[in-house]
Write a protein that holds these residues in place. Structure first.
Motif, PDB file in Angstrom:
ATOM      1  N   SER A   1      -6.798  -3.535  12.884  1.00 29.67           N
ATOM      2  CA  SER A   1      -5.810  -2.483  13.111  1.00 29.67           C
ATOM      3  C   SER A   1      -4.853  -2.363  11.929  1.00 29.67           C
ATOM      4  O   SER A   1      -4.512  -1.257  11.500  1.00 29.67           O
ATOM      5  N   ALA A   2      -4.428  -3.495  11.380  1.00 30.68           N
ATOM      6  CA  ALA A   2      -3.561  -3.460  10.198  1.00 30.68           C
ATOM      7  C   ALA A   2      -4.284  -2.860   9.003  1.00 30.68           C
ATOM      8  O   ALA A   2      -3.691  -2.114   8.213  1.00 30.68           O
ATOM      9  N   ALA A   3      -5.573  -3.142   8.871  1.00 30.84           N
ATOM     10  CA  ALA A   3      -6.353  -2.532   7.791  1.00 30.84           C
ATOM     11  C   ALA A   3      -6.445  -1.014   7.965  1.00 30.84           C
ATOM     12  O   ALA A   3      -6.369  -0.260   6.986  1.00 30.84           O
ATOM     13  N   GLY A   4      -6.568  -0.568   9.209  1.00 29.68           N
ATOM     14  CA  GLY A   4      -6.580   0.881   9.449  1.00 29.68           C
ATOM     15  C   GLY A   4      -5.254   1.529   9.084  1.00 29.68           C
ATOM     16  O   GLY A   4      -5.228   2.635   8.518  1.00 29.68           O
ATOM     17  N   ILE A   5      -4.150   0.864   9.379  1.00 23.47           N
ATOM     18  CA  ILE A   5      -2.839   1.401   9.006  1.00 23.47           C
ATOM     19  C   ILE A   5      -2.691   1.451   7.489  1.00 23.47           C
ATOM     20  O   ILE A   5      -2.148   2.403   6.922  1.00 23.47           O
ATOM     21  N   TRP A   6      -3.184   0.433   6.797  1.00 22.91           N
ATOM     22  CA  TRP A   6      -3.115   0.449   5.330  1.00 22.91           C
ATOM     23  C   TRP A   6      -3.987   1.553   4.746  1.00 22.91           C
ATOM     24  O   TRP A   6      -3.659   2.112   3.702  1.00 22.91           O
ATOM     25  N   LEU A   7      -5.094   1.859   5.409  1.00 23.91           N
ATOM     26  CA  LEU A   7      -5.903   2.988   4.950  1.00 23.91           C
ATOM     27  C   LEU A   7      -5.133   4.301   5.086  1.00 23.91           C
ATOM     28  O   LEU A   7      -5.243   5.185   4.225  1.00 23.91           O
ATOM     29  N   LEU A   8      -4.368   4.441   6.169  1.00 20.85           N
ATOM     30  CA  LEU A   8      -3.546   5.637   6.320  1.00 20.85           C
ATOM     31  C   LEU A   8      -2.478   5.730   5.234  1.00 20.85           C
ATOM     32  O   LEU A   8      -2.073   6.829   4.848  1.00 20.85           O
ATOM     33  N   LEU A   9      -2.006   4.582   4.747  1.00 18.42           N
ATOM     34  CA  LEU A   9      -0.994   4.559   3.690  1.00 18.42           C
ATOM     35  C   LEU A   9      -1.609   4.653   2.297  1.00 18.42           C
ATOM     36  O   LEU A   9      -0.912   4.438   1.304  1.00 18.42           O
ATOM     37  N   GLU A  10      -2.921   4.923   2.233  1.00 21.63           N
ATOM     38  CA  GLU A  10      -3.658   5.068   0.972  1.00 21.63           C
ATOM     39  C   GLU A  10      -3.656   3.775   0.162  1.00 21.63           C
ATOM     40  O   GLU A  10      -3.649   3.793  -1.071  1.00 21.63           O
ATOM     41  N   ALA A  11      -3.649   2.644   0.847  1.00 22.00           N
ATOM     42  CA  ALA A  11      -3.786   1.340   0.201  1.00 22.00           C
ATOM     43  C   ALA A  11      -5.168   0.797   0.545  1.00 22.00           C
ATOM     44  O   ALA A  11      -5.317  -0.163   1.306  1.00 22.00           O
ATOM     45  N   GLU A  12      -6.198   1.434  -0.023  1.00 26.48           N
ATOM     46  CA  GLU A  12      -7.570   1.103   0.341  1.00 26.48           C
ATOM     47  C   GLU A  12      -7.947  -0.308  -0.083  1.00 26.48           C
ATOM     48  O   GLU A  12      -8.647  -1.025   0.632  1.00 26.48           O
ATOM     49  N   PHE A  13      -7.475  -0.721  -1.257  1.00 25.92           N
ATOM     50  CA  PHE A  13      -7.828  -2.046  -1.747  1.00 25.92           C
ATOM     51  C   PHE A  13      -7.283  -3.137  -0.830  1.00 25.92           C
ATOM     52  O   PHE A  13      -7.988  -4.094  -0.499  1.00 25.92           O
ATOM     53  N   LEU A  14      -6.030  -2.997  -0.406  1.00 26.23           N
ATOM     54  CA  LEU A  14      -5.452  -3.996   0.494  1.00 26.23           C
ATOM     55  C   LEU A  14      -6.186  -4.031   1.836  1.00 26.23           C
ATOM     56  O   LEU A  14      -6.370  -5.098   2.423  1.00 26.23           O
ATOM     57  N   ALA A  15      -6.599  -2.868   2.321  1.00 26.52           N
ATOM     58  CA  ALA A  15      -7.321  -2.827   3.591  1.00 26.52           C
ATOM     59  C   ALA A  15      -8.666  -3.544   3.482  1.00 26.52           C
ATOM     60  O   ALA A  15      -9.041  -4.338   4.357  1.00 26.52           O
ATOM     61  N   ILE A  16      -9.398  -3.292   2.388  1.00 31.73           N
ATOM     62  CA  ILE A  16     -10.693  -3.943   2.207  1.00 31.73           C
ATOM     63  C   ILE A  16     -10.523  -5.449   2.011  1.00 31.73           C
ATOM     64  O   ILE A  16     -11.289  -6.254   2.555  1.00 31.73           O
ATOM     65  N   VAL A  17      -9.498  -5.844   1.248  1.00 34.00           N
ATOM     66  CA  VAL A  17      -9.256  -7.274   1.039  1.00 34.00           C
ATOM     67  C   VAL A  17      -8.881  -7.951   2.354  1.00 34.00           C
ATOM     68  O   VAL A  17      -9.316  -9.072   2.633  1.00 34.00           O
ATOM     69  N   LEU A  18      -8.100  -7.286   3.180  1.00 28.14           N
ATOM     70  CA  LEU A  18      -7.725  -7.854   4.484  1.00 28.14           C
ATOM     71  C   LEU A  18      -8.959  -8.097   5.342  1.00 28.14           C
ATOM     72  O   LEU A  18      -9.099  -9.150   5.979  1.00 28.14           O
ATOM     73  N   VAL A  19      -9.862  -7.127   5.353  1.00 28.73           N
ATOM     74  CA  VAL A  19     -11.070  -7.277   6.172  1.00 28.73           C
ATOM     75  C   VAL A  19     -11.995  -8.346   5.594  1.00 28.73           C
ATOM     76  O   VAL A  19     -12.494  -9.213   6.320  1.00 28.73           O
ATOM     77  N   LEU A  20     -12.209  -8.311   4.278  1.00 27.36           N
ATOM     78  CA  LEU A  20     -13.155  -9.251   3.676  1.00 27.36           C
ATOM     79  C   LEU A  20     -12.627 -10.681   3.668  1.00 27.36           C
ATOM     80  O   LEU A  20     -13.347 -11.623   4.021  1.00 27.36           O
ATOM     81  N   VAL A  21     -11.367 -10.857   3.266  1.00 29.97           N
ATOM     82  CA  VAL A  21     -10.838 -12.214   3.101  1.00 29.97           C
ATOM     83  C   VAL A  21     -10.441 -12.808   4.448  1.00 29.97           C
ATOM     84  O   VAL A  21     -10.884 -13.907   4.819  1.00 29.97           O
ATOM     85  N   TYR A  22      -9.607 -12.083   5.202  1.00 33.02           N
ATOM     86  CA  TYR A  22      -9.084 -12.678   6.432  1.00 33.02           C
ATOM     87  C   TYR A  22     -10.101 -12.654   7.561  1.00 33.02           C
ATOM     88  O   TYR A  22     -10.312 -13.662   8.233  1.00 33.02           O
ATOM     89  N   VAL A  23     -10.722 -11.496   7.788  1.00 29.63           N
ATOM     90  CA  VAL A  23     -11.692 -11.421   8.878  1.00 29.63           C
ATOM     91  C   VAL A  23     -12.979 -12.132   8.500  1.00 29.63           C
ATOM     92  O   VAL A  23     -13.568 -12.871   9.295  1.00 29.63           O
ATOM     93  N   GLY A  24     -13.421 -11.943   7.252  1.00 31.59           N
ATOM     94  CA  GLY A  24     -14.705 -12.507   6.853  1.00 31.59           C
ATOM     95  C   GLY A  24     -14.685 -13.976   6.520  1.00 31.59           C
ATOM     96  O   GLY A  24     -15.701 -14.651   6.646  1.00 31.59           O
ATOM     97  N   ALA A  25     -13.557 -14.501   6.074  1.00 29.66           N
ATOM     98  CA  ALA A  25     -13.525 -15.893   5.632  1.00 29.66           C
ATOM     99  C   ALA A  25     -12.555 -16.742   6.447  1.00 29.66           C
ATOM    100  O   ALA A  25     -12.940 -17.753   7.035  1.00 29.66           O
ATOM    101  N   VAL A  26     -11.306 -16.336   6.490  1.00 31.21           N
ATOM    102  CA  VAL A  26     -10.284 -17.169   7.129  1.00 31.21           C
ATOM    103  C   VAL A  26     -10.534 -17.273   8.630  1.00 31.21           C
ATOM    104  O   VAL A  26     -10.432 -18.359   9.218  1.00 31.21           O
ATOM    105  N   MET A  27     -10.870 -16.159   9.277  1.00 25.77           N
ATOM    106  CA  MET A  27     -11.072 -16.217  10.723  1.00 25.77           C
ATOM    107  C   MET A  27     -12.329 -16.990  11.084  1.00 25.77           C
ATOM    108  O   MET A  27     -12.395 -17.638  12.132  1.00 25.77           O
ATOM    109  N   VAL A  28     -13.358 -16.934  10.226  1.00 26.22           N
ATOM    110  CA  VAL A  28     -14.537 -17.765  10.466  1.00 26.22           C
ATOM    111  C   VAL A  28     -14.156 -19.235  10.389  1.00 26.22           C
ATOM    112  O   VAL A  28     -14.603 -20.060  11.197  1.00 26.22           O
TER     113      VAL A  28
END
Length: 200
Positions: free
Chosen positions: A41-68
């Protein structure tokens, strides 16, 4: 209401609900999964704020690595939740006071324009060639390079601590000593026996 505003409110509501369920869920695995939902959800909000890089990093790093890593630790530790809940009411006043202080700080920081300051004007529209990834990189690796290195060190310590928490001695389990394996020689593993030949 514009569609962008509607999506922002929907994403914000999902984020608040997921964050609330992270701290109220009884099962640690469910809490970790709700944290994944809040990250999305936070990544979606960052996409609305045109911060695409931060949204992708949030999904890849936190969801893909840290949460695992979190799920791995939670499942390996076999946490006794009943024992953890025993001291909940004892520490509730201190936790409530800390939460109240954090809420006051957030109100003062985010609502600064309502406490005697002028409202900040809207930023000018960005150029077509503008890249927020490049701007983040320039700021991150020049002005904030030492805090960035410090944050990476803290994450490294957290990963080492998570791995050491899962290393527990269990009865009846055979362990391998790597130094003994490396220093092993042929005479330690193979024994040649001289036997007389048998005649039929």
């Amino acid at each position: 209401m514009e569609f962008k505003t509607f999506v922002f409110y929907v994403m914000g509501a999902i984020l608040l609900f997921a964050a609330l369920r992270v701290i109220t869920a009884r099962n640690p695995v469910h809490a970790a999964l709700f944290l994944v939902l809040s990250f999305f959800s936070a990544a979606g909000i960052w996409l609305l704020l045109e911060a695409e890089f931060l949204a992708i990093v949030l999904v890849l790093v936190y969801v893909g690595a840290v949460m695992v890593l979190f799920l791995f630790v939670v499942m390996m530790l076999d946490i006794n939740t009943e024992r953890l809940r025993q001291g909940f009411w004892k520490h509730l006043p201190v936790g409530g006071l800390v939460g109240l202080l954090l809420a006051v700080q957030m109100i003062l920081v985010l609502g600064g324009s309502y406490f005697g300051h002028d409202v900040m004007p809207a930023p000018p529209p960005a150029d077509p060639d503008y890249s927020n990834t490049r701007e983040i990189g320039l700021v991150l690796y020049t002005e904030y390079v030492y805090p960035f290195e410090l944050a990476s060190l803290v994450l490294l310590i957290a990963m080492v601590a998570a791995v050491t928490l899962t290393l527990r001695k269990r009865k009846g389990t055979r362990y391998i000593n790597p130094s003994e394996q490396v220093s092993a020689q042929r005479k330690d593993r193979v024994e040649l026996v001289s036997m007389p030949a048998e005649k039929e």
